[in-house]
Every structure is written in C-alpha cells, then in structure tokens.
Write a protein that holds these residues in place. Structure first.
Motif, PDB file in Angstrom:
ATOM      1  N   ASN A 299     -10.811   9.134  -2.998  1.00  0.00           N
ATOM      2  CA  ASN A 299     -10.017   7.943  -3.304  1.00  0.00           C
ATOM      3  C   ASN A 299     -10.025   7.662  -4.804  1.00  0.00           C
ATOM      4  O   ASN A 299      -9.003   7.306  -5.395  1.00  0.00           O
ATOM      5  N   THR A 300     -11.204   7.828  -5.395  1.00  0.00           N
ATOM      6  CA  THR A 300     -11.328   7.563  -6.827  1.00  0.00           C
ATOM      7  C   THR A 300     -10.550   8.581  -7.643  1.00  0.00           C
ATOM      8  O   THR A 300      -9.829   8.221  -8.579  1.00  0.00           O
ATOM      9  N   VAL A 301     -10.676   9.876  -7.279  1.00  0.00           N
ATOM     10  CA  VAL A 301      -9.996  10.933  -8.038  1.00  0.00           C
ATOM     11  C   VAL A 301      -8.487  10.733  -8.027  1.00  0.00           C
ATOM     12  O   VAL A 301      -7.835  10.622  -9.072  1.00  0.00           O
ATOM     13  N   PHE A 302      -7.911  10.665  -6.809  1.00  0.00           N
ATOM     14  CA  PHE A 302      -6.458  10.543  -6.701  1.00  0.00           C
ATOM     15  C   PHE A 302      -5.978   9.173  -7.172  1.00  0.00           C
ATOM     16  O   PHE A 302      -4.873   9.043  -7.698  1.00  0.00           O
ATOM     17  N   GLY A 303      -6.822   8.143  -6.993  1.00  0.00           N
ATOM     18  CA  GLY A 303      -6.455   6.814  -7.464  1.00  0.00           C
ATOM     19  C   GLY A 303      -6.352   6.748  -8.972  1.00  0.00           C
ATOM     20  O   GLY A 303      -5.434   6.139  -9.520  1.00  0.00           O
ATOM     21  N   ILE A 304      -7.290   7.409  -9.663  1.00  0.00           N
ATOM     22  CA  ILE A 304      -7.261   7.424 -11.125  1.00  0.00           C
ATOM     23  C   ILE A 304      -6.044   8.182 -11.637  1.00  0.00           C
ATOM     24  O   ILE A 304      -5.354   7.745 -12.562  1.00  0.00           O
ATOM     25  N   ILE A 305      -5.765   9.342 -11.015  1.00  0.00           N
ATOM     26  CA  ILE A 305      -4.600  10.131 -11.429  1.00  0.00           C
ATOM     27  C   ILE A 305      -3.316   9.325 -11.266  1.00  0.00           C
ATOM     28  O   ILE A 305      -2.488   9.235 -12.173  1.00  0.00           O
ATOM     29  N   ILE A 321      -7.824   1.144  -6.067  1.00  0.00           N
ATOM     30  CA  ILE A 321      -7.592   0.012  -5.164  1.00  0.00           C
ATOM     31  C   ILE A 321      -6.361   0.260  -4.312  1.00  0.00           C
ATOM     32  O   ILE A 321      -6.356   0.014  -3.096  1.00  0.00           O
ATOM     33  N   LEU A 322      -5.277   0.767  -4.919  1.00  0.00           N
ATOM     34  CA  LEU A 322      -4.042   1.011  -4.180  1.00  0.00           C
ATOM     35  C   LEU A 322      -4.226   2.085  -3.110  1.00  0.00           C
ATOM     36  O   LEU A 322      -3.720   1.959  -1.990  1.00  0.00           O
ATOM     37  N   ILE A 323      -4.945   3.166  -3.463  1.00  0.00           N
ATOM     38  CA  ILE A 323      -5.194   4.223  -2.482  1.00  0.00           C
ATOM     39  C   ILE A 323      -6.001   3.669  -1.305  1.00  0.00           C
ATOM     40  O   ILE A 323      -5.651   3.876  -0.126  1.00  0.00           O
ATOM     41  N   SER A 324      -7.084   2.962  -1.595  1.00  0.00           N
ATOM     42  CA  SER A 324      -7.933   2.410  -0.539  1.00  0.00           C
ATOM     43  C   SER A 324      -7.177   1.369   0.289  1.00  0.00           C
ATOM     44  O   SER A 324      -7.335   1.304   1.512  1.00  0.00           O
ATOM     45  N   PHE A 325      -6.355   0.565  -0.379  1.00  0.00           N
ATOM     46  CA  PHE A 325      -5.599  -0.471   0.322  1.00  0.00           C
ATOM     47  C   PHE A 325      -4.561   0.141   1.257  1.00  0.00           C
ATOM     48  O   PHE A 325      -4.326  -0.361   2.364  1.00  0.00           O
ATOM     49  N   THR A 326      -3.944   1.240   0.832  1.00  0.00           N
ATOM     50  CA  THR A 326      -2.968   1.927   1.684  1.00  0.00           C
ATOM     51  C   THR A 326      -3.637   2.463   2.949  1.00  0.00           C
ATOM     52  O   THR A 326      -3.116   2.304   4.065  1.00  0.00           O
ATOM     53  N   LEU A 327      -4.797   3.077   2.790  1.00  0.00           N
ATOM     54  CA  LEU A 327      -5.538   3.572   3.956  1.00  0.00           C
ATOM     55  C   LEU A 327      -5.968   2.418   4.863  1.00  0.00           C
ATOM     56  O   LEU A 327      -5.949   2.535   6.094  1.00  0.00           O
ATOM     57  N   LEU A 328      -6.328   1.295   4.249  1.00  0.00           N
ATOM     58  CA  LEU A 328      -6.721   0.122   5.024  1.00  0.00           C
ATOM     59  C   LEU A 328      -5.542  -0.421   5.829  1.00  0.00           C
ATOM     60  O   LEU A 328      -5.695  -0.818   6.989  1.00  0.00           O
ATOM     61  N   VAL A 332      -5.252  -1.096   9.804  1.00  0.00           N
ATOM     62  CA  VAL A 332      -4.854  -2.401  10.339  1.00  0.00           C
ATOM     63  C   VAL A 332      -3.638  -2.255  11.246  1.00  0.00           C
ATOM     64  O   VAL A 332      -3.522  -2.923  12.281  1.00  0.00           O
ATOM     65  N   TYR A 333      -2.714  -1.368  10.894  1.00  0.00           N
ATOM     66  CA  TYR A 333      -1.533  -1.125  11.726  1.00  0.00           C
ATOM     67  C   TYR A 333      -1.954  -0.618  13.111  1.00  0.00           C
ATOM     68  O   TYR A 333      -1.437  -1.072  14.131  1.00  0.00           O
ATOM     69  N   ARG A 334      -2.894   0.299  13.130  1.00  0.00           N
ATOM     70  CA  ARG A 334      -3.400   0.801  14.413  1.00  0.00           C
ATOM     71  C   ARG A 334      -4.072  -0.318  15.197  1.00  0.00           C
ATOM     72  O   ARG A 334      -3.916  -0.438  16.414  1.00  0.00           O
ATOM     73  N   ASN A 335      -4.813  -1.159  14.483  1.00  0.00           N
ATOM     74  CA  ASN A 335      -5.497  -2.271  15.133  1.00  0.00           C
ATOM     75  C   ASN A 335      -4.502  -3.293  15.672  1.00  0.00           C
ATOM     76  O   ASN A 335      -4.736  -3.926  16.703  1.00  0.00           O
ATOM     77  N   GLU A 336      -3.373  -3.441  15.002  1.00  0.00           N
ATOM     78  CA  GLU A 336      -2.367  -4.438  15.378  1.00  0.00           C
ATOM     79  C   GLU A 336      -1.534  -4.004  16.578  1.00  0.00           C
ATOM     80  O   GLU A 336      -1.242  -4.808  17.467  1.00  0.00           O
ATOM     81  N   PHE A 337      -1.150  -2.727  16.616  1.00  0.00           N
ATOM     82  CA  PHE A 337      -0.168  -2.289  17.610  1.00  0.00           C
ATOM     83  C   PHE A 337      -0.695  -1.259  18.611  1.00  0.00           C
ATOM     84  O   PHE A 337       0.024  -0.870  19.519  1.00  0.00           O
ATOM     85  N   SER A 338      -1.925  -0.800  18.438  1.00  0.00           N
ATOM     86  CA  SER A 338      -2.460   0.202  19.354  1.00  0.00           C
ATOM     87  C   SER A 338      -3.313  -0.455  20.418  1.00  0.00           C
ATOM     88  O   SER A 338      -3.954  -1.488  20.183  1.00  0.00           O
TER      89      SER A 338
END
Length: 359
Positions: A299-305, A321-328, A332-338
């Motif tokens: 997350n850190t490597v690709f997030g920095i790039i 933050i954006l990379i981690s937030f996207t994964l989050l 949450v989507y799975r938690n909401e609709f699954s």
C-alpha cells in the motif's frame, strides 16, 4: 407483451437516473476543481488529527469556535506541515542550481562506478544506464523547483478549507454522515478505519522519516560525509520507501567516501547506518506505527508512486491513504450488500461485544 415481473420498476429507473445525474455532476465538479483536490484531502487529514482537540477546546473549555480553529491550524502548521515542507524545501533549495548540482552528481556517480569496477571488474552501471540515471535526476530536480509555488498554493487553500471544517465540526460531520449512502453502522466503521489510516500516515510516516533523518544526520556529521544537511533531507525522504528505505542514500555515500580514500570513515558510517539507523527504523515502526494502524508495505509503495504523480510532495501522505481507503471501500461494499458473515476486522466494537456475550 412483456411480463410484468421482467419489467424495470419506475423506482429503479428513478434511482438509476438520479445516480447518473449525481455522477455526471460530481465528475464536472472534480474535473474543474482538480487543482483543489490535494487541498481538500489535506484539510480532511488535518481535521481528523485535530478532531479530538477541537471538540475539547470548543465543548469543554468553551473556546470560541474561531479561536479554537485558528489555534489548531497554527499548531498543525508547526507540528505537521513545517517539518515536511522544510525537508522538501531543503532538497529543492539544494537542487535549485541544476547545472552546478548535476556537475557534482555526475562526479559522484562516476566515482562510485569507477571504484566498484576497479575492485570487482563488474560493470554495475553501463554507460547507457548511467546516462539515463543522470537524465532522470536532472528532470526530477527541475520539476521539484517548479513545484514550489504549487505546494504553497495547496497549503494556503488547504487551510482556508480547514478553517470552516474546524469552526463548525458537528455540522461538517453531520453533512458527511447524512450524505453517505450507507447504513449507519458502516458509516461509523468507515469513519473509525479512516481515522486510523490517516493517523498512521499523517503522524506515523513523518515521525519515522524525521527520526531516521536526525539519527542519520548525526552519523553524517560524525564521519564527515559530504553535504550532511542535504543527505539528512534525502535520507528522511527515502525512509518512506519500504524494504530499500534509507539504504538508497547512505550506501552510495559510503562507497563514495571509500573511493575518495576515506576508508575508515566510509566503513564506520556504513556500520553506523546499518546498526543505529536500522535500529531506529525498526523501533519506530514496531512501536508507533503498530499502535496506529498496520499498513501493508505494498500500500505504501504504490500509494507513494501514485501520490507523487498526482500531488507532488504532499502525495507522500495522501497516496497511501487513497490506496488504503479504496480497499476499505471495497470491504465496506461487501459488508453492505453481501449476505456473507462480516469479517472480524470489519465488525463494529459493539457488535463484537454482543457476539461475545451470546457465546
């Protein structure tokens, strides 16, 4: 005649139409205000860091909202922004005279290459690769200088936005909560996870970077490394890169010192950096960062790039933050609709307590 069961209901059509309109308008807003996206991200980041203190000043100490906002803005500027900006500005200032810098860098690189080749007969850098490296460093130094004004603009607009967030925090949070198309439990979960991610990146990464930079600066001064202050800034910046980290700076410096004939100092600096700087890195990461949030190195490597491409120096924090937030959001989507059972790390604390009581 189409079966009524197969017809799309008017409610679904309205929902889809409204969603399309919202996405189109959001796209127009983002495309025309793209310059301010880093400012908004920065304001949200600092708001999350200062949130607890803001409520304390306004609701317990009864400070005026404007006074509390200005006090926290000043504190965040001194504690968070100035150290990062100082390191970035120091690098930019040192690289400002591109012609003089490149001449010194070429000598530095040629010296390292010649020494390794003479000792090992191994052509670690071909002439073509050396030219590419020199060209890349030259382009970076030029873009770094040109990005100074943009960074100042981002910081000024960021604090302009932050003021209105801090002045009326309850209103700001209510707008975000009611606007989110999610269950209240998932909104709470998202807010808590996002808070941890921001704290880990906004507090953890700068503290680790400055801590390693200061420790390495002591070693550079003790063993007489050339350009110790610039090396301090470069080492602090390199500490955010997982796996390689600060070694990308001090290893070439140690080889250069040995190639210059300062063998004892070069070896001493290498030992110091491996032991002391490495120990500092492990100590900070396994104490401070583990307490804040465990962020995967990828997350850190690709997030920095990604962050550096989008936001410049500010992307060192916003990218991960954006990379981690996207994964989050995906979780949450799975938690909401699954209908699947909610993963343990995504359960709210009150739900976990209830489950433990039932068991």
């Amino acid at each position: 005649m189409m079966n009524k069961d197969k017809q799309i209901s008017s409610i679904a059509i309205k929902q889809i139409s409204l969603l399309v309109i919202i996405l189109v308008l959001a796209g127009l807003i983002c495309s025309n205000l793209a310059l301010f996206i880093p400012s908004v991200l920065g304001a949200i980041t600092i708001y999350v860091v200062c949130r607890k203190y803001n409520f304390y000043l306004q609701e317990e100490r009864k400070w005026k909202p404007s006074l509390a906002a200005f006090a926290l803005m000043l504190a965040s500027l001194i504690v968070l922004i100035l150290p990062i900006y100082f390191i970035a500005d120091l690098i930019i200032d040192k690289l400002g005279n591109a012609q003089e810098y490149m001449a010194k860098f070429n000598v530095f690189l040629d010296k390292i290459h010649g020494y390794i080749y003479s000792k090992t007969s191994f052509d670690i850098l071909s002439q073509d690769n050396m030219n590419k490296l020199k060209s890349s460093v030259g382009k970076f130094s030029t873009s770094a200088v040109s990005g100074t004004f943009n960074t100042l603009t981002v910081i000024m607009s960021m604090y302009f936005i932050l003021y209105f967030m801090l002045e009326k925090p309850r209103l700001f949070e209510r707008i975000l909560t009611t606007s989110a198309p999610l269950k209240r439990s998932n909104v709470s979960l998202l807010g808590e996870k996002l808070r941890k991610l921001i704290m880990a990146n906004a507090i953890g990464i700068p503290v680790v970077a400055i801590g390693q930079g200061i420790v390495s600066l002591i070693g550079y001064l003790i063993f007489g490394a050339p350009g110790a202050v610039l090396l301090f800034a470069l080492t602090a910046a390199a500490s955010v890169i997982p796996v390689v980290g600060t070694a990308i700076v001090y290893v070439p410096v140690c080889i250069f010192m040995i190639a210059e004939g300062n063998t004892a100092q070069g070896i001493g600096l290498a030992i110091y950096c491996v032991v002391v700087v490495g120990l500092t890195d492990n100590l900070l990461r396994f104490t401070l960062l583990k307490k804040l949030e465990n962020i995967h190195p990828l997350n850190t490597v690709f997030g920095i790039i990604m962050g550096m491409n989008l936001f410049g120096f500010m992307g060192l924090i916003f990218g991960p933050i954006l990379i981690s937030f996207t994964l989050l959001l995906i979780q949450v989507y799975r938690n909401e609709f699954s209908d699947e059972e909610t993963p343990p790390d995504l359960e709210l604390p009150e739900n976990k307590d209830l489950k433990n009581k039932l068991i």
